[in-house]
Design a protein around this motif. Sequence first.
Motif, short mmCIF file in Angstrom:
data_model
loop_
_atom_site.label_atom_id
_atom_site.label_comp_id
_atom_site.label_asym_id
_atom_site.label_seq_id
_atom_site.Cartn_x
_atom_site.Cartn_y
_atom_site.Cartn_z
N LYS A 9 -8.10 7.38 4.07
CA LYS A 9 -6.87 7.06 3.33
C LYS A 9 -6.39 5.68 3.75
CE LYS A 9 -4.25 9.16 0.24
NZ LYS A 9 -4.76 10.00 -0.86
N GLY A 10 -5.76 5.00 2.80
CA GLY A 10 -5.11 3.74 3.08
C GLY A 10 -3.64 3.81 2.75
N GLY A 11 -2.83 2.97 3.38
CA GLY A 11 -1.40 2.96 3.11
C GLY A 11 -0.80 1.60 3.40
N ILE A 12 0.22 1.24 2.63
CA ILE A 12 0.93 -0.02 2.82
C ILE A 12 2.42 0.28 2.84
CG2 ILE A 12 1.39 -2.32 1.91
CD1 ILE A 12 -1.29 -2.15 0.41
N ASP A 13 3.11 -0.23 3.85
CA ASP A 13 4.54 0.00 4.00
C ASP A 13 5.30 -1.02 3.17
OD1 ASP A 13 7.13 0.45 4.77
OD2 ASP A 13 6.87 -0.18 6.86
N CYS A 14 5.51 -0.68 1.89
CA CYS A 14 6.23 -1.58 0.99
C CYS A 14 6.64 -0.81 -0.25
CB CYS A 14 5.33 -2.75 0.58
SG CYS A 14 6.10 -3.94 -0.55
N ASP A 15 7.78 -1.14 -0.81
CA ASP A 15 8.19 -0.57 -2.09
C ASP A 15 7.35 -1.20 -3.19
OD1 ASP A 15 9.49 0.10 -4.50
OD2 ASP A 15 11.46 0.12 -3.53
N PRO A 16 6.64 -0.40 -4.00
CA PRO A 16 5.80 -0.98 -5.04
C PRO A 16 6.58 -1.77 -6.09
CG PRO A 16 5.99 1.40 -5.31
CD PRO A 16 6.57 1.07 -3.97
#
Length: 392
Positions: free
Chosen positions: A74-81
């Motif tokens: 899994k990948g994840g980015i801490d940001c509001d799309p």
Amino acid sequence: MTAPWMSLVWTDHVTGRRGFLVVDRLVRGVASGGLRMRPGCTLEEVTGLARGMTVKEALHYRPGARYIPLGGAKGGIDCDPRDPGAYGLLVRYLRAVRPYIETCWTTGEDLGLGQETVDRAAAEAGLVSSVQAVYPLLDDEVTARGRLADAFPVEVDGIGLDELAGGCGVAESVLTALDRAGVPYAGTRVAVQGLGTMGGATARFLVRAGLTVVAVADVKGTIANPAGLDVEALLAARDGYGTVDRRVLGPDDLELSGDAWLSTEAEVLVPAAVSYAIDTANQEEIGARWIVEAANMPVVPEAEELLAARGVTVLPDVVVNSGTNAWWWWTLFGDIGADAEEAFAYIRRSMRALVGLTLDRASADGTSPRAAAHALAADRLPLIAERFGWYR
């Protein structure tokens, strides 16, 4: 529980925001799992999601099928799309993890990111495809890629097959639970949190099966109608993030608070948005008989225990929403073609069998459906390892 095969944290040199990649394990050298973008995303969250992907892949192992399960990642980015800089951040993240996507991590859309956005950013980052790591495992790469390319433009009533596949699986999970309990579809009420890709498709399939969707929630709040909502009108009025334009609401539709969907009078709740949506505090508001996890990890473990003590059954994400991932591979490997009816029939058969097996195992072991699903996966993982090998 073993540690993941690989875990990394990336810090964007432009914004300072962080991204994560966790490979729980590799099977035949490859792992599968989507990429999400949401504010507050953490390494712990992505680690749990990667482990869940290992379980989902194992649960869909069927000897003799062309689709051979992969490992979980899994990948994840801490940001509001919705952030104006989100797309640039996504491109930089993909450039940073490009070696992994090229060799061992197949990824795609998840919470906050649609497949079209992932594909566009992947191309800008210099990637051939977000699933190119699996290409060496295909018997005929050209034919397989053509099959998947043909499937993505397929639409049913204006909605893409890729968007509908997961919702079809979630809906079939609901219907299987109702059938086993002898509960008729007519008169069964549903509340859905999230009207994006998964939640929207689930609502559509459930209404068409004869159930009544009485509440949906998005970032603006909950829309409710005890007599039933016009789901098609709401779907047509969504923006790219699943937010409904309130101007389409009917005269009897109510606008309530964002968490009002939890306490709606309904037999089935479908959390289809964020992780950790149901906790030990708000679970007390729930009067539904079933919670069907269309989102990943929407019910925290402590809340699930309290719900079970009250007789509320939680159908786990590793089973319920696994149809999305499986549809990709069924199509790419050639178990199904680029045809909507064939895809829906295959998804329904597979999900009905898997949900039934999970509930049977839970009954036999005296455990929760989640524990039963993990037990089933644990039974299958050694078989997969023996035939195909893994390392972690």
